[in-house]
Design a protein around this motif. Structure first.
Motif, PDB file in Angstrom:
ATOM      1  N   UNK A   4       0.826  -1.204   0.000  1.00  0.00           N
ATOM      2  CA  UNK A   4       0.000   0.000   0.000  1.00  0.00           C
ATOM      3  C   UNK A   4       0.863   1.257   0.000  1.00  0.00           C
ATOM      4  N   UNK A   5       1.909   1.267   0.841  1.00  0.00           N
ATOM      5  CA  UNK A   5       2.806   2.417   0.907  1.00  0.00           C
ATOM      6  C   UNK A   5       4.254   1.954   0.868  1.00  0.00           C
ATOM      7  N   UNK A   6       5.040   2.643   0.089  1.00  0.00           N
ATOM      8  CA  UNK A   6       6.473   2.379  -0.013  1.00  0.00           C
ATOM      9  C   UNK A   6       7.170   3.591   0.599  1.00  0.00           C
ATOM     10  N   UNK A   7       7.479   3.507   1.895  1.00  0.00           N
ATOM     11  CA  UNK A   7       8.032   4.642   2.623  1.00  0.00           C
ATOM     12  C   UNK A   7       9.513   4.851   2.325  1.00  0.00           C
ATOM     13  N   UNK A   8       9.906   6.112   2.295  1.00  0.00           N
ATOM     14  CA  UNK A   8      11.304   6.506   2.144  1.00  0.00           C
ATOM     15  C   UNK A   8      11.579   7.608   3.156  1.00  0.00           C
ATOM     16  N   UNK A   9      12.790   7.645   3.677  1.00  0.00           N
ATOM     17  CA  UNK A   9      13.159   8.668   4.641  1.00  0.00           C
ATOM     18  C   UNK A   9      13.170  10.033   3.966  1.00  0.00           C
ATOM     19  N   UNK A  10      12.573  11.007   4.606  1.00  0.00           N
ATOM     20  CA  UNK A  10      12.524  12.360   4.078  1.00  0.00           C
ATOM     21  C   UNK A  10      13.914  12.982   4.064  1.00  0.00           C
ATOM     22  N   UNK A  11      14.179  13.809   3.088  1.00  0.00           N
ATOM     23  CA  UNK A  11      15.465  14.511   3.030  1.00  0.00           C
ATOM     24  C   UNK A  11      15.566  15.538   4.147  1.00  0.00           C
TER      25      UNK A  11
ATOM     26  N   UNK B 252      -3.032   9.328  -2.519  1.00  0.00           N
ATOM     27  CA  UNK B 252      -2.757   9.713  -1.126  1.00  0.00           C
ATOM     28  C   UNK B 252      -1.247   9.747  -0.884  1.00  0.00           C
ATOM     29  N   UNK B 253      -0.816  10.722  -0.084  1.00  0.00           N
ATOM     30  CA  UNK B 253       0.565  10.803   0.381  1.00  0.00           C
ATOM     31  C   UNK B 253       0.531  10.381   1.844  1.00  0.00           C
ATOM     32  N   UNK B 254       1.391   9.440   2.219  1.00  0.00           N
ATOM     33  CA  UNK B 254       1.417   8.935   3.587  1.00  0.00           C
ATOM     34  C   UNK B 254       2.683   9.419   4.289  1.00  0.00           C
ATOM     35  N   UNK B 255       2.523   9.802   5.557  1.00  0.00           N
ATOM     36  CA  UNK B 255       3.648  10.305   6.352  1.00  0.00           C
ATOM     37  C   UNK B 255       3.617   9.588   7.697  1.00  0.00           C
ATOM     38  N   UNK B 256       4.805   9.184   8.160  1.00  0.00           N
ATOM     39  CA  UNK B 256       4.878   8.539   9.473  1.00  0.00           C
ATOM     40  C   UNK B 256       6.219   8.865  10.138  1.00  0.00           C
TER      41      UNK B 256
ATOM     42  N   UNK C 106      -0.459   4.559  13.671  1.00  0.00           N
ATOM     43  CA  UNK C 106      -1.228   5.386  12.736  1.00  0.00           C
ATOM     44  C   UNK C 106      -0.331   6.113  11.733  1.00  0.00           C
ATOM     45  N   UNK C 107      -0.893   6.350  10.562  1.00  0.00           N
ATOM     46  CA  UNK C 107      -0.194   7.027   9.474  1.00  0.00           C
ATOM     47  C   UNK C 107      -1.001   8.262   9.108  1.00  0.00           C
TER      48      UNK C 107
END
Length: 57
Positions: free
Chosen positions: A3-10, A28-32, A41-42
């Motif tokens: 569903x979401x492929x998370x990457x560390x924010x710059x 949708x943009x997901x942030x965690x 929760x996301x």
């Protein structure tokens, strides 16, 4: 595809303040927080809200 492929924010830093963002879903943009468990929760934002958020200074 997950569903979401998370990457560390710059914007994350080496001091453990890590935000991960997933932009692989066009609806949708997901942030965690990377320090939370995977089932925590996301924050989910519309692409329009994400553009406004990232444009704000």
């Amino acid at each position: 595809m997950p569903e979401f492929d998370f990457a560390k924010s710059t914007y994350s830093n080496a001091g453990g303040e890590c935000v991960e963002v997933a932009r692989n879903n066009p609806e949708v943009i997901a942030v965690r927080d990377s320090k939370t468990p995977p089932d925590a929760p996301i924050l989910r934002l519309s692409p329009t809200a994400w553009r406004k958020f990232t444009a704000a200074q």
